[in-house]
Write a protein that holds these residues in place. Structure first.
Motif, mmCIF file in Angstrom:
data_model
loop_
_atom_site.group_PDB
_atom_site.id
_atom_site.type_symbol
_atom_site.label_atom_id
_atom_site.label_comp_id
_atom_site.label_asym_id
_atom_site.label_seq_id
_atom_site.Cartn_x
_atom_site.Cartn_y
_atom_site.Cartn_z
ATOM 1 N N GLU A 22 -17.693 43.552 10.719
ATOM 2 C CA GLU A 22 -19.126 43.534 11.002
ATOM 3 C C GLU A 22 -19.402 43.645 12.503
ATOM 4 O O GLU A 22 -20.407 44.217 12.913
ATOM 5 C CB GLU A 22 -19.766 42.267 10.421
ATOM 6 C CG GLU A 22 -19.830 42.274 8.900
ATOM 7 C CD GLU A 22 -20.464 43.550 8.350
ATOM 8 O OE1 GLU A 22 -21.566 43.919 8.820
ATOM 9 O OE2 GLU A 22 -19.872 44.181 7.463
ATOM 10 N N ASP A 23 -18.517 43.096 13.318
ATOM 11 C CA ASP A 23 -18.647 43.255 14.771
ATOM 12 C C ASP A 23 -18.492 44.726 15.148
ATOM 13 O O ASP A 23 -19.206 45.234 16.031
ATOM 14 C CB ASP A 23 -17.584 42.423 15.488
ATOM 15 C CG ASP A 23 -17.688 40.940 15.170
ATOM 16 O OD1 ASP A 23 -18.232 40.195 15.993
ATOM 17 O OD2 ASP A 23 -17.222 40.540 14.092
ATOM 18 N N HIS A 26 -21.564 46.681 14.205
ATOM 19 C CA HIS A 26 -22.645 46.378 15.146
ATOM 20 C C HIS A 26 -22.581 47.295 16.368
ATOM 21 O O HIS A 26 -23.610 47.865 16.780
ATOM 22 C CB HIS A 26 -22.551 44.909 15.568
ATOM 23 C CG HIS A 26 -23.578 44.471 16.557
ATOM 24 N ND1 HIS A 26 -24.879 44.184 16.209
ATOM 25 C CD2 HIS A 26 -23.501 44.273 17.908
ATOM 26 C CE1 HIS A 26 -25.560 43.828 17.277
ATOM 27 N NE2 HIS A 26 -24.749 43.878 18.324
ATOM 28 N N ARG A 266 -21.650 41.795 19.051
ATOM 29 C CA ARG A 266 -22.310 40.793 18.209
ATOM 30 C C ARG A 266 -21.912 39.391 18.651
ATOM 31 O O ARG A 266 -22.739 38.478 18.721
ATOM 32 C CB ARG A 266 -21.897 41.053 16.753
ATOM 33 C CG ARG A 266 -22.441 40.107 15.704
ATOM 34 C CD ARG A 266 -22.161 40.728 14.328
ATOM 35 N NE ARG A 266 -22.359 39.787 13.243
ATOM 36 C CZ ARG A 266 -21.383 39.246 12.524
ATOM 37 N NH1 ARG A 266 -20.115 39.563 12.814
ATOM 38 N NH2 ARG A 266 -21.643 38.414 11.543
#
Length: 382
Positions: A22-23, A26, A266
């Motif tokens: 997810e980082d 981002h 993030r």
């Protein structure tokens, strides 16, 4: 022509066993925003797209999403070479068919002497890609006597140089360790024994050289021979690096202008140092308490469950060091004499934290006697 140079995405990476997917999503969304805002004509990705040769399915999906935004939604050419973390054969699956969509995957060493020619804004440029290859593979592929990374890379670059068009700007993409480059802990060594570096001199005549492998933004030999660096900080040794992408402008005369454009993670990667109580107080008002942290405690007494206490205010403490326990003069090597001297004090601290009250005189005397007996037994030996 305006190009975006990026590298070392390492999709699917785990950082101290924490997934960064997810980082990565981002910052890749920011990369697409930069493409739109800066009117980028093409994107160059200089290797290590994935973190391992057989990437997790979610990492493959993320790459597919990003390439769909770039190639399909925006109609931009994207040129990719494979790095030492990638599985070259898997990465180039369907490469011949994907060219029609503007996706050029250069992971077959046999084809590295044929350029990708881009014609944009009235300017044509040739892009040659040297995917990661060890000397043994180059030797067997081309039947040449190369014994190290430098001679193998030099052979490939010199042959590419012979194919250059007389008037077109020519770009080179390569995934390698250029001699003198600044490395970090998260880069997998290309070989054992320190013979992995290559010279920058054979690349100096290219209009621009888009490098991958080293995670810190930097250039070697000339500002046009450049590492864009990785998308994120992948080790605590990279905590001070400014991650981002490189914007490259090339005109008809072959002059080049570059600009580093930062990416905002993030969660940042930081190193905190200090005594536990001070760090706990600081954490209660820290607006970035969710960052990925390495904490170095300078306390010189035993502490019960320091990681649990830290994670109550800093939930993403990933690594804990206690240099304060090693003494101010010997932080790297434990002094046995110092340990013997402080053993009673250290146990006293531990006893007080676990029981909630200090040792009484009788208990302290018994522990002092036990420590003395252990010390004598050790000195006398078997």
């Amino acid at each position: 022509m305006r190009l975006l140079h990026t590298a070392d995405w390492h999709l699917g990476r785990l950082f101290h066993n924490v997934s960064l997917l997810e980082d990565q999503r981002h910052v890749l969304e920011q990369l697409i925003e930069i493409v739109d805002r800066e009117a980028v004509d093409a994107v160059l990705i200089a290797g290590d797209i994935f973190d391992r040769s057989v990437p997790p399915a979610a990492a493959v999906t993320l790459l597919d999403d990003v390439l769909g935004e770039l190639c399909q939604a925006r109609g931009l050419p994207v040129v990719i070479i494979s790095g030492n973390h990638d599985g070259a054969e898997r990465l180039r699956f369907g490469a011949r068919h994907l060219r029609q969509a503007g996706l050029h995957i250069l992971s077959d060493l046999a084809n590295c002497f044929s350029p990708v020619t881009l014609s944009l804004g009235g300017l044509e440029v040739d892009i040659f890609g040297v995917p990661y290859a060890d000397p043994e593979y180059v030797r067997s592929q081309f039947g040449v006597e190369v014994r190290d990374f430098d001679s193998a890379h030099r052979y490939l670059v010199e042959r590419i140089d012979e194919q250059r068009h007389a008037t077109r700007p020519t770009l080179l993409m390569s995934h390698c360790f250029v001699d003198g480059g600044s490395a970090s802990d998260s880069e997998r060594p290309l070989t054992l024994g320190g013979a992995e570096s290559v010279a920058w001199e054979p690349m100096q005549h290219f209009t621009y050289v888009a490098l991958g492998h080293l995670h810190g933004p930097q250039f070697r030999g000339g500002e046009h021979i450049r590492y864009s660096g990785s998308l994120l900080k992948y080790s605590f040794s990279e905590a001070s690096q400014r991650k981002g992408v490189t914007l490259v402008d090339i005109d008809e005369a072959g002059s080049v202008q570059t600009e580093h454009i930062p990416l905002t993670p993030r969660r940042d990667v930081r190193v905190l140092e200090g005594e536990l109580d001070a760090l706990l107080t600081q954490g209660q008002g820290d607006p970035k308490a969710d960052d990925y942290l390495l904490v170095r405690l300078t306390d010189r007494h035993a502490i019960l469950d320091p990681m649990g206490k830290l994670r109550a205010v800093y939930p993403n403490v990933l690594h804990l060091e206690k240099p304060g326990m090693l003494g101010s003069q010997q932080r790297q090597q434990l002094s046995r004499e110092r340990l013997r001297f402080d053993a009673l004090d250290m146990f006293s601290d531990f006893f007080a934290q676990t029981s909630g009250e200090p040792m009484n005189t009788e208990q302290a005397s018994a522990m002092s006697k036990l420590i003395g007996e252990l010390k004598r037994d050790e000195e006398q030996g078997p």
